[in-house]
Design an enzyme around this catalytic site. Sequence first.
Site, mmCIF file in Angstrom:
data_model
loop_
_atom_site.group_PDB
_atom_site.id
_atom_site.type_symbol
_atom_site.label_atom_id
_atom_site.label_comp_id
_atom_site.label_asym_id
_atom_site.label_seq_id
_atom_site.Cartn_x
_atom_site.Cartn_y
_atom_site.Cartn_z
ATOM 1 N N TYR A 37 45.294 85.655 87.484
ATOM 2 C CA TYR A 37 44.366 86.154 88.499
ATOM 3 C C TYR A 37 43.597 87.337 87.926
ATOM 4 C CZ TYR A 37 42.649 88.695 92.584
ATOM 5 O OH TYR A 37 41.846 89.360 93.479
ATOM 6 N N GLU A 73 35.528 87.419 91.223
ATOM 7 C CA GLU A 73 36.937 87.018 91.161
ATOM 8 C C GLU A 73 37.078 85.632 90.560
ATOM 9 O OE1 GLU A 73 39.924 87.574 94.587
ATOM 10 O OE2 GLU A 73 39.408 85.439 94.713
#
Length: 361
Positions: A100, A183
């Site tokens: 992530y 992201e």
Amino acid sequence: MKLLEYEAKEIFSKYGIPVPKGVLIRAPEEVTAHLPRIGDAVVLKAQVDVGGRGKAGGVLMAEDATAVETARELFSREIKGVPVRSILVEERLAIAHEYYVSIAVDRSSRQPVVLFADAGGVEIENAAMADESAVRRVVVSPLLRDIPPFLMRELLGGAPKELAPTINSLYHAFQEKDAMLAEINPLVTTPQGVYAADAKLIIDDNALARQGIAVNRDLSEREREAEKHGFSYVELDGSIGVIGNGAGLTMSTLDLIEYYRGQAANFLDVGGGADQERVMHAVRLVASMPGVNVIVVNLLGGITRCDEVARGIIAAGVAPTVIVRMAGTNEEEGRQLLAEHGYRMLESMDAAVRAAMEVAA
């Protein structure tokens, strides 16, 4: 403005971030023509502006023989109330590991902050809540073109250094596109290399013209209703509705819900000077969200009058429990009106959020 996944990936690819082979389709039958280039095993992703898309049934796997039927099934769905009008069809990656990474603006330092976790995917929020050390963070000076090598080493920890160029490219995109959030979740490693398996990019609305980005997203009925009334409104994934006046107060309410391990369903700022009708529409809008069983109304009365707010809540007449915290102009009148109609008005934001957590549990 939150871009759709395919829009974000188009931008990411221009910055050298590897993305899977894919194509956007607007009808099920279009899949067939693209399978020879993409591959026999594909992922179909609904292009809708909602959070938690995968858990809500917006991402489906298919083989070449079932791709058209799977696409037809996905087009027939609504994901959290939003109809599916386009689908991103992508190659199915042979994923070895998921990570992530995200970049946002750290409010305390007023500089970009880069977050990284050794485990990505849909459960990243739960993992971070269970163990704060699972997410590493570094703050980068906005004057720097690249993330310095010593900060990149701190960020990656024991993760493969092959991820560094992609993270640095994401930082370039974040800076140059006036982003509020960039992201990749998950950022994956495969036998063929590193890929952005998903992509999220939120652009500052004030920069859209400068960036040459057109507002072309599909709005849900609730988002259209919010625009009609001039509300600042964002849909989230939880069950606790939130209505405030002023972005700071509304965000503080969301933060407190998160602090107590709850999940907010939305952000709705009614703005200053909200009258009875405006409050009524706001309460009805939030109450119409699937899964909302309690609403926190947190307002400070200056130009906004507490008795007008109370009348709006009463006029809305919604099924979910409405818990109110108000202070300011005509506070006692508002309190009396709410009490006469059986609504709970509490003294502090903390007490209101705690009461909402009890109802939502």
